[in-house]
Design a protein around this motif. Structure first.
Motif, PDB file in Angstrom:
ATOM      1  N   PRO A 101       0.840  -1.210   0.000  1.00  0.00           N
ATOM      2  CA  PRO A 101       0.000   0.000   0.000  1.00  0.00           C
ATOM      3  C   PRO A 101       0.870   1.254   0.000  1.00  0.00           C
ATOM      4  CG  PRO A 101       0.068  -0.947   2.193  1.00  0.00           C
ATOM      5  CD  PRO A 101       0.813  -1.899   1.315  1.00  0.00           C
ATOM      6  N   ALA A 102       0.342   2.338  -0.518  1.00  0.00           N
ATOM      7  CA  ALA A 102       1.154   3.522  -0.781  1.00  0.00           C
ATOM      8  C   ALA A 102       1.804   4.083   0.480  1.00  0.00           C
ATOM      9  CB  ALA A 102       0.298   4.602  -1.448  1.00  0.00           C
ATOM     10  N   ARG A 103       1.118   4.020   1.604  1.00  0.00           N
ATOM     11  CA  ARG A 103       1.656   4.624   2.828  1.00  0.00           C
ATOM     12  C   ARG A 103       2.930   3.919   3.278  1.00  0.00           C
ATOM     13  NH1 ARG A 103      -0.355   8.113   6.424  1.00  0.00           N
ATOM     14  NH2 ARG A 103      -2.369   8.074   5.356  1.00  0.00           N
ATOM     15  N   PHE A 104       2.942   2.610   3.230  1.00  0.00           N
ATOM     16  CA  PHE A 104       4.132   1.832   3.562  1.00  0.00           C
ATOM     17  C   PHE A 104       4.134   0.593   2.670  1.00  0.00           C
ATOM     18  CE2 PHE A 104       6.619  -1.336   5.849  1.00  0.00           C
ATOM     19  CZ  PHE A 104       7.756  -0.600   6.171  1.00  0.00           C
ATOM     20  N   PRO A 105       4.695   0.724   1.457  1.00  0.00           N
ATOM     21  CA  PRO A 105       4.615  -0.387   0.489  1.00  0.00           C
ATOM     22  C   PRO A 105       5.364  -1.626   0.973  1.00  0.00           C
ATOM     23  CG  PRO A 105       5.228   1.677  -0.582  1.00  0.00           C
ATOM     24  CD  PRO A 105       5.346   1.905   0.886  1.00  0.00           C
ATOM     25  N   VAL A 106       4.722  -2.781   0.830  1.00  0.00           N
ATOM     26  CA  VAL A 106       5.351  -4.037   1.222  1.00  0.00           C
ATOM     27  C   VAL A 106       5.421  -5.026   0.057  1.00  0.00           C
ATOM     28  CG1 VAL A 106       4.649  -3.807   3.634  1.00  0.00           C
ATOM     29  CG2 VAL A 106       3.153  -5.018   2.023  1.00  0.00           C
ATOM     30  N   THR A 107       4.792  -4.688  -1.073  1.00  0.00           N
ATOM     31  CA  THR A 107       4.816  -5.584  -2.223  1.00  0.00           C
ATOM     32  C   THR A 107       4.638  -4.757  -3.493  1.00  0.00           C
ATOM     33  OG1 THR A 107       3.906  -7.661  -3.111  1.00  0.00           O
ATOM     34  CG2 THR A 107       2.324  -6.049  -2.252  1.00  0.00           C
ATOM     35  N   ARG A 108       4.933  -5.349  -4.631  1.00  0.00           N
ATOM     36  CA  ARG A 108       4.820  -4.642  -5.911  1.00  0.00           C
ATOM     37  C   ARG A 108       3.718  -5.292  -6.728  1.00  0.00           C
ATOM     38  NH1 ARG A 108       8.441  -1.360  -9.225  1.00  0.00           N
ATOM     39  NH2 ARG A 108       8.034  -1.653 -11.456  1.00  0.00           N
ATOM     40  N   LEU A 109       2.625  -4.561  -6.920  1.00  0.00           N
ATOM     41  CA  LEU A 109       1.489  -5.047  -7.697  1.00  0.00           C
ATOM     42  C   LEU A 109       1.421  -4.410  -9.075  1.00  0.00           C
ATOM     43  CD1 LEU A 109      -1.330  -4.994  -4.961  1.00  0.00           C
ATOM     44  CD2 LEU A 109       0.282  -6.827  -5.511  1.00  0.00           C
ATOM     45  N   ASP A 110       2.155  -3.336  -9.286  1.00  0.00           N
ATOM     46  CA  ASP A 110       2.088  -2.563 -10.525  1.00  0.00           C
ATOM     47  C   ASP A 110       3.372  -2.780 -11.321  1.00  0.00           C
ATOM     48  OD1 ASP A 110      -0.398  -0.664  -9.781  1.00  0.00           O
ATOM     49  OD2 ASP A 110       0.906  -0.909  -8.039  1.00  0.00           O
TER      50      ASP A 110
END
Length: 313
Positions: free
Chosen positions: A272-281
């Protein structure tokens, strides 16, 4: 009369460090065999989406090694460290960008409730991309972004909730059947200064643990379409709702390269944008080399935007 050995003369217990060794071997085996994880209850989905973060277990093995130092504990640390580094270390190497790219491609899922859509659109425009694809245009914020991009780009193609804006002319959109009841992908041919490029804008179905079959089926359908596309230069970009470490993305990756994987410079997490933990894009492609891949600063969407620089081969 027997005397106890002084502390200086005591021999180390042969089992000292065995716990660290066993734990390290188990963790290394888990990394190597993670694609065998069961899909029930979304176990594989959750674990594979967060796989790089499991490196925290290396810190645990290190702590065990420091507490019970022995050659066994050192082996228990080195084995998983080598496996983790072999899997994820290349992504952490610095980017070797050689200058401006032939074209810049941006993708952003703008979310359904973006409080600052105009600023988000301007943030993309400020990066001076040649091609932009946007997902979730059905919301009020998406419509505002649609209008802002229309004023910044000469050419646009929109199908339902996804759109593509380009500096160059585009053919009429061709919907890609992902087996869904609504359009979530389309293809267009962009006539760039470097020749024609086949561009696929995609937004895979959302996924929840234990309910990923629809997304997986859509990925397989998209893979089939891309595989049969005879174009020399192909770009597939958008929100895949699939992590880079998710085994289901492999249906596309053998045919296409990943801008983050090739450009390096970190994991490039976007959600999620606030604290990214993975790459979906992702920006995937063939017929190009990636000169850079950047994740833009957090805006007001739940995804961060991706900007990739591509050079024609």
């Amino acid at each position: 009369m027997n005397q106890a050995l002084s502390p200086a003369r005591r021999r180390p217990h042969p089992a000292k460090g065995i716990t660290a060794l066993i734990f390290g071997i188990l963790y290394a085996s888990f990394l190597l065999l993670h694609d065998l994880l069961p899909t029930r209850m979304g176990i594989a989905l959750i674990v594979e989406s967060l796989l790089p973060w499991t490196g925290i277990f290396l810190a645990l093995v290190l702590l065990m090694t420091l507490i019970r130092f022995s050659w066994l504990s050192v082996i228990g640390l080195v084995i998983p460290a080598l496996v983790w580094t072999g899997m994820f270390g290349p992504a952490l190497l610095p980017n070797q960008s050689a200058g401006d790219a032939d074209l810049k491609v941006a993708t952003h899922n703008v979310g359904a409730r973006m409080p600052q859509p105009t600023a988000a659109a301007q943030n993309l425009v400020d990066q001076d991309p040649d091609i932009v694809t946007i997902q979730e245009l059905e919301s009020l914020s998406g419509k505002i972004i649609h209008k802002e991009l229309d004023s910044a780009f000469t050419h646009a193609r929109v199908v339902d909730t996804i759109g593509v804006w380009s500096k160059w002319p585009m053919s009429e959109p061709e919907e890609v059947d992902l087996g869904l009841q609504w359009p979530r992908a389309f293809a267009t041919t962009i006539s760039t200064d470097h020749g024609d490029i086949r561009f696929y804008a995609v937004h895979m179905p959302s996924v929840r643990p234990g309910h990923e079959s629809m997304r997986n089926a859509a990925l397989r359908r998209l893979s089939t379409v891309v595989k049969t596309d005879s174009a020399d230069h192909v770009i597939v970009a958008g929100d895949f709702n699939t992590a880079s470490t998710d085994g289901n993305l492999s249906t596309l990756v053998p045919q296409l390269e990943d801008s983050r994987e090739q450009a390096r410079g970190g994991f490039g997490f976007t959600w999620p944008a606030r604290f990214p933990v993975t790459r979906l894009d992702h920006v995937l492609y063939r017929g190009f080399d990636a000169s850079f891949d950047e994740v833009l600063e957090r805006g007001s969407s739940d995804h961060r935007a991706v900007l990739a620089g591509l050079d024609l081969k």
